[in-house]
Scaffold this motif. Sequence first.
Motif, PDB file in Angstrom:
ATOM      1  N   VAL A 181       0.743  -1.291   0.094  1.00  0.00           N
ATOM      2  CA  VAL A 181       0.109  -0.027  -0.053  1.00  0.00           C
ATOM      3  C   VAL A 181       0.931   1.269  -0.019  1.00  0.00           C
ATOM      4  O   VAL A 181       1.895   1.270   0.837  1.00  0.00           O
ATOM      5  N   ARG A 182       0.392   2.198  -0.888  1.00  0.00           N
ATOM      6  CA  ARG A 182       1.318   3.400  -0.863  1.00  0.00           C
ATOM      7  C   ARG A 182       0.411   4.579  -0.583  1.00  0.00           C
ATOM      8  O   ARG A 182      -0.958   4.640  -1.044  1.00  0.00           O
ATOM      9  N   ARG A 183       0.867   5.594  -0.005  1.00  0.00           N
ATOM     10  CA  ARG A 183       0.011   6.815   0.222  1.00  0.00           C
ATOM     11  C   ARG A 183       0.861   7.920  -0.005  1.00  0.00           C
ATOM     12  O   ARG A 183       1.898   8.148   0.487  1.00  0.00           O
ATOM     13  N   VAL A 184       0.410   9.010  -0.707  1.00  0.00           N
ATOM     14  CA  VAL A 184       0.878  10.417  -0.745  1.00  0.00           C
ATOM     15  C   VAL A 184       0.812  11.258   0.371  1.00  0.00           C
ATOM     16  O   VAL A 184      -0.268  11.296   0.832  1.00  0.00           O
ATOM     17  N   LYS A 185       2.062  11.427   0.786  1.00  0.00           N
ATOM     18  CA  LYS A 185       1.793  12.378   2.075  1.00  0.00           C
ATOM     19  C   LYS A 185       2.033  13.826   1.673  1.00  0.00           C
ATOM     20  O   LYS A 185       1.263  14.619   2.001  1.00  0.00           O
ATOM     21  N   THR A 186       2.684  14.055   0.644  1.00  0.00           N
ATOM     22  CA  THR A 186       2.757  15.615  -0.164  1.00  0.00           C
ATOM     23  C   THR A 186       2.778  15.460  -1.531  1.00  0.00           C
ATOM     24  O   THR A 186       3.752  14.903  -2.150  1.00  0.00           O
ATOM     25  N   ALA A 187       1.956  16.089  -1.999  1.00  0.00           N
ATOM     26  CA  ALA A 187       1.695  16.166  -3.723  1.00  0.00           C
ATOM     27  C   ALA A 187       3.034  16.912  -4.196  1.00  0.00           C
ATOM     28  O   ALA A 187       3.286  17.897  -3.604  1.00  0.00           O
ATOM     29  N   GLY A 188       3.630  16.496  -5.264  1.00  0.00           N
ATOM     30  CA  GLY A 188       4.672  17.316  -5.842  1.00  0.00           C
ATOM     31  C   GLY A 188       4.057  18.091  -6.717  1.00  0.00           C
ATOM     32  O   GLY A 188       2.971  18.239  -7.313  1.00  0.00           O
TER      33      GLY A 188
END
Length: 132
Positions: free
Chosen positions: A98-105
């Motif tokens: 599972v992957r989660r975006v912490k801060t969008a680029g």
Amino acid sequence: EEKVAFKEETRVDPVLDKGQTRVEEGEEGIDEVTYEVTKVDGVEKSRKEVSRKTKKAAKNKITYTGSKAVVTTKEVTKTEEVAFQTREVENALLAEGVRRVKTAGQKGVRTIVETVTYTDGKETGREVKSNT
């Protein structure tokens, strides 16, 4: 006295920029000429030059053409996109895979200022002045 025509000549001047010209005007000269003249019944039948001395030398007309390269510079500003980088950090609290975006680029913008040198209208150099 007889007038002596001046000659015309062209010379290269390395001090003048290419395409420029400078002219030194010419001046007629004067020669003192002695002739032996034969007359019959008061009418000139022949004329023979006996001597010729330069009283004033003719000065040639000289046209100088420039040969010096014309160097100019111009400051050029350009912008370009800068891609963002992705960094992955392991998180023990998330299930495996599972992957989660912490801060969008976000894409960035780079501004580049260059000094461009032209010699006789052709680009001959480019130097980066700033890269922000």
